[in-house]
Design an enzyme around this catalytic site. Structure first.
Site, PDB file in Angstrom:
ATOM      1  N   ARG A 103       0.852  -1.183   0.000  1.00 31.17           N
ATOM      2  CA  ARG A 103       0.000   0.000   0.000  1.00 31.17           C
ATOM      3  C   ARG A 103       0.887   1.233   0.000  1.00 31.17           C
ATOM      4  NH1 ARG A 103      -4.728   1.011   4.388  1.00 31.17           N
ATOM      5  NH2 ARG A 103      -2.991   1.990   5.442  1.00 31.17           N
ATOM      6  N   THR A 107      -0.707   7.550  -0.797  1.00 30.87           N
ATOM      7  CA  THR A 107      -2.061   7.507  -1.367  1.00 30.87           C
ATOM      8  C   THR A 107      -2.960   6.456  -0.723  1.00 30.87           C
ATOM      9  OG1 THR A 107      -1.444   5.852  -3.001  1.00 30.87           O
ATOM     10  CG2 THR A 107      -1.126   8.168  -3.627  1.00 30.87           C
ATOM     11  N   ASP A 199       0.433  -2.755  12.149  1.00 33.56           N
ATOM     12  CA  ASP A 199       0.730  -3.279  10.805  1.00 33.56           C
ATOM     13  C   ASP A 199       1.044  -4.770  10.924  1.00 33.56           C
ATOM     14  OD1 ASP A 199       2.243  -4.159   8.513  1.00 33.56           O
ATOM     15  OD2 ASP A 199       2.407  -2.064   7.927  1.00 33.56           O
TER      16      ASP A 199
END
Ligand code: PRP
Length: 209
Positions: A103, A107, A199
């Site tokens: 990812r 953005t 994460d």
């Protein structure tokens, strides 16, 4: 219409609590991912087709049932790798096809960096493996790839999802079933799941900085 299956079970709540906790070290985090994957695997495999299979027990002949579909496990690199072994343990004849995506931090859009699906036709059922479904961008990109490959029955397998990501996947692909251990309500300004678990890729592979 695809299903949305969210687990509600004491074992799931217990193991999610350990998984989410900030102080849980990578070795235990990986074990928790495996434990939760095995519990979720029970649901994602519940509707797999079987066919009659005659055997001989030590005592008598018997018509049993064995899995009859061609099944592909499709982990999204990196974090999806943590889900492969527990699924393969239960589905030892499954094929494993890897999709690489990260990812973009600016953005939050997925960027594909690896896809090596073979040309020789599809599989009956593909199970997309990724412990996190945040905006749903990576999952949607994976589903698009698998649909182009020709898979009819696509199932998403994720430990933790955010409601906006679930909504985005279901809006675009209403036929795809989603199996998750839990759904969190929102994303923060960095598109991280809140309250989430951080994460997953970094916690699985001990690359947190
Ligand atoms: C994470 C996660 C998913 C994706 C979820 O991967 O494992 O693949 O982000 O976000 P999305 O639903 O908004 O697309 P990441 O980019 O951190 O890569 P990694 O697995 O290599 O750590």
């Amino acid at each position: 219409m695809g299903q949305l299956v969210v687990l509600n079970h004491p074992l799931v709540h217990h193991h999610l609590s350990i998984l989410r906790a900030k102080e849980t070290p990578p070795a235990l985090f990986r074990q928790q991912i495996e434990r939760l994957s095995m519990l979720l695997a029970y649901k994602v495999t519940e509707s797999l087709p079987t066919a009659d299979f005659p055997i001989q027990t030590p005592v008598a002949p018997l018509t049993t049932q064995r899995l009859s579909a061609r099944i592909a496990l499709v982990p999204i690199l990196r974090a999806g790798l943590g889900l492969v072994d527990p699924l393969l343990n239960l589905l030892p004849d499954a094929e494993v096809w890897h999709l690489g995506m990260y990812r973009d931090e600016a953005t939050a859009k997925p960027v594909e960096y690896y896809c090596k699906l073979p040309d020789d036709g599809a599989t009956d059922i593909a199970i997309v493996l990724d412990p996190m479904l945040a905006t749903g961008g990576s999952t949607r990109m994976a589903i698009t790839t698998l649909k182009k490959w020709g898979v009819q029955d696509i199932r998403v397998f994720s430990v933790i999802a955010a409601q906006p990501g679930i909504d985005a996947v279901r809006n675009e692909f209403p036929d795809v079933s989603i199996f998750v251990c839990t759904v969190d309500p929102e994303l923060n300004s960095h598109k991280f799941i809140v309250p989430g678990l951080g994460d997953a890729g970094d916690r699985i592979f001990n690359t947190q900085r």
